[in-house]
Design a protein around this motif. Structure first.
Motif, PDB file in Angstrom:
ATOM      1  N   THR A 162     -52.708 -56.718  75.398  1.00 49.95           N
ATOM      2  CA  THR A 162     -52.229 -56.740  74.010  1.00 49.95           C
ATOM      3  C   THR A 162     -51.134 -55.715  73.761  1.00 49.95           C
ATOM      4  O   THR A 162     -50.033 -56.078  73.325  1.00 49.95           O
ATOM      5  N   PRO A 163     -51.376 -54.408  74.028  1.00 46.48           N
ATOM      6  CA  PRO A 163     -50.288 -53.455  73.772  1.00 46.48           C
ATOM      7  C   PRO A 163     -49.107 -53.628  74.717  1.00 46.48           C
ATOM      8  O   PRO A 163     -47.955 -53.469  74.310  1.00 46.48           O
ATOM      9  N   GLY A 223     -48.049 -56.449  76.104  1.00 48.45           N
ATOM     10  CA  GLY A 223     -47.295 -57.607  75.627  1.00 48.45           C
ATOM     11  C   GLY A 223     -46.532 -57.307  74.354  1.00 48.45           C
ATOM     12  O   GLY A 223     -45.381 -57.741  74.184  1.00 48.45           O
ATOM     13  N   ALA A 224     -47.148 -56.542  73.438  1.00 52.81           N
ATOM     14  CA  ALA A 224     -46.475 -56.195  72.189  1.00 52.81           C
ATOM     15  C   ALA A 224     -45.244 -55.331  72.453  1.00 52.81           C
ATOM     16  O   ALA A 224     -44.178 -55.537  71.851  1.00 52.81           O
ATOM     17  N   ILE A 225     -45.366 -54.368  73.357  1.00 50.95           N
ATOM     18  CA  ILE A 225     -44.227 -53.504  73.681  1.00 50.95           C
ATOM     19  C   ILE A 225     -43.097 -54.326  74.289  1.00 50.95           C
ATOM     20  O   ILE A 225     -41.910 -54.123  73.979  1.00 50.95           O
ATOM     21  N   LEU A 274     -42.402 -57.554  73.800  1.00 52.74           N
ATOM     22  CA  LEU A 274     -41.775 -58.357  72.750  1.00 52.74           C
ATOM     23  C   LEU A 274     -40.925 -57.496  71.827  1.00 52.74           C
ATOM     24  O   LEU A 274     -39.822 -57.887  71.413  1.00 52.74           O
ATOM     25  N   LEU A 275     -41.440 -56.320  71.494  1.00 52.15           N
ATOM     26  CA  LEU A 275     -40.685 -55.430  70.611  1.00 52.15           C
ATOM     27  C   LEU A 275     -39.399 -54.938  71.280  1.00 52.15           C
ATOM     28  O   LEU A 275     -38.373 -54.766  70.615  1.00 52.15           O
ATOM     29  N   ARG A 305     -42.955 -49.576  65.537  1.00 52.80           N
ATOM     30  CA  ARG A 305     -44.028 -50.420  66.082  1.00 52.80           C
ATOM     31  C   ARG A 305     -44.248 -50.139  67.571  1.00 52.80           C
ATOM     32  O   ARG A 305     -45.390 -50.098  68.043  1.00 52.80           O
ATOM     33  N   MET A 306     -43.158 -49.951  68.306  1.00 56.50           N
ATOM     34  CA  MET A 306     -43.278 -49.642  69.733  1.00 56.50           C
ATOM     35  C   MET A 306     -44.006 -48.316  69.937  1.00 56.50           C
ATOM     36  O   MET A 306     -44.837 -48.179  70.839  1.00 56.50           O
ATOM     37  N   GLU A 324     -47.742 -48.955  69.352  1.00 49.72           N
ATOM     38  CA  GLU A 324     -48.375 -49.674  70.463  1.00 49.72           C
ATOM     39  C   GLU A 324     -48.469 -48.810  71.718  1.00 49.72           C
ATOM     40  O   GLU A 324     -49.456 -48.863  72.454  1.00 49.72           O
ATOM     41  N   ARG A 379     -57.201 -52.623  65.484  1.00 49.52           N
ATOM     42  CA  ARG A 379     -55.795 -52.573  65.890  1.00 49.52           C
ATOM     43  C   ARG A 379     -54.981 -51.737  64.911  1.00 49.52           C
ATOM     44  O   ARG A 379     -54.056 -51.030  65.293  1.00 49.52           O
TER      45      ARG A 379
END
Length: 403
Positions: free
Chosen positions: A164-165, A167-169, A171-172, A192-193, A196, A330
């Protein structure tokens, strides 16, 4: 015939009949002894001595599946009751080996105890021994198997949680590259980065902590620990997140006796407990930490004014990666490992951790640890003052938690 001759013939017949009776008795005794000798076969020479040092539970059965000999461990595992093999799975293995003469090995999960409460996982090896006996060797694999299952689940959970983190990093980072000319978007994506990456760092740190705790040996490396200092250190490490939410941490009470253990591990556990309270407590509220002694136990309670936990969820909150509210976790940055670490550390110190909570009324987590006894000289010199100080600590704790 004269009476004399008849008497002599009768006597002679009696002697002959008596001799035949004695002969028949001796023949019967001889046959009986032979049957006994044939019916009582013995174990091969040296077998008993080898089995006594083999280090595994063993059972020896005869040609009709009766238990000839069994180790105490075989009875403790519930494999044998009296002179009978309990489980039909074992009897089937024994009969197959007797029929085929081929050694068999199998791992079985069997009920444990006469009422079937719980199970035991054993590795069994069944082999013929001598002309008439079957030997069953059993090794308890219950804890090893469960540990392996826990390890596999842990690896699977870690892999899922790290996705999750990470993948989020990723995408960001792509979004940040695409919005290079938009200063507002760049700032938002960067924040946001950072969030995460902080969550990822916390998760990795918790995994490292949990791995380190599992390798710790409190019995060998422990020493007397002042829990007052441990609580103070744990509170100090949580000051920044508490100040960020304008939460007051109020400590009440004092413990007079130390506990035996590892100060660093206990600090980690209590830091996680207080951190958990801060994460779920609303802004501008209070987290109370109370200390008191009761019946030889050091009792530490951490109380928050958060949303509370339902009775159904309370049974699972100490599981690894379990979250009551995943979306809220989260947002707060929780990893789902904090309470698992708490439970593991306290269990290693021969203590327990419990929770009281109701939805809408907050939660109280309570840790109980056995206190170390005072030296006899200290008891003689200061029994009354110590009792007085303990009562004062309880009063101040109540005031601190309710503040």
């Amino acid at each position: 015939m004269t009476p004399l001759i008849i008497g002599l013939l009768s006597g002679l017949v009696g002697i002959v009949l008596g001799a035949l009776g004695i002969l028949a008795f001796h023949l019967s005794e001889r046959q009986r002894r032979e049957r006994i000798e044939v019916g009582e076969p013995v174990l091969p020479e040296g077998a008993a001595e080898v089995l006594s040092v083999v280090g595994r539970a063993y059972v020896i059965v005869d040609a009709v599946d009766g238990v000839v000999r069994a180790s105490p461990a075989a009875y403790a595992f519930g494999l044998v009751r009296g002179h009978t093999v309990v489980h039909k799975e074992l009897l089937e293995l024994i009969r197959r080996v007797r029929r085929d003469g081929v050694i068999e090995e199998r791992q079985l999960e069997l009920p444990r105890g006469p009422l079937g409460q719980g199970t035991i996982i054993i590795q069994v090896r069944v082999a013929p021994i001598g002309d008439e006996y079957i030997l069953l060797l059993a090794d308890d694999r219950t804890e090893i198997t469960r540990t392996e299952a826990m390890r596999n689940d842990f690896v699977a959970n870690v892999s899922h949680e790290l996705k999750t983190p990470v993948g989020a990093i990723s995408l960001l980072a792509e979004a940040l590259e695409g919005a290079a000319g938009d200063e507002v978007a760049v700032r938002r994506f960067a924040q946001r980065m950072q969030k995460e990456s902080s969550r990822l760092s916390a998760m990795v740190q918790d995994i490292i902590e949990l791995s380190r705790l599992q390798g710790a040996n409190v019995v060998q490396s422990g020493k007397p620990v002042d829990l007052n200092a441990v609580v103070a250190e744990a509170v100090d490490r949580n000051k920044l997140p508490a100040e960020a939410k304008d939460i007051s941490i109020v400590v009440g009470g004092k413990l007079e006796l130390p506990v035996y253990g590892d100060a660093d591990l206990l600090t980690t556990a209590l830091r996680n407990l207080i951190d958990n309270a801060i994460r779920y407590a609303p802004e501008h509220s209070t987290v109370g930490v109370g200390l008191r002694s009761r019946e030889g136990l050091a009792v530490i309670s951490v109380t928050d004014q958060g949303p509370g936990i339902s009775a159904e969820e309370q049974e699972r909150i100490f599981e690894r990666f379990y979250r009551v509210d995943a979306a809220r976790s989260r947002q707060t940055g929780g990893t789902g490992l904090g309470l698992s670490i708490v439970k593991h550390v306290i269990a290693e110190h021969a203590g327990e951790v419990s929770v009281w909570s109701q939805p809408g009324q907050g939660s109280t987590f309570t840790v109980r640890l056995p206190e170390m006894d005072q030296e006899p000289e200290e008891n003689q010199a200061g029994d009354a003052p110590a009792a007085k100080r303990t009562n004062g600590a309880e009063d101040s704790r109540e005031q601190g938690v309710s503040a």
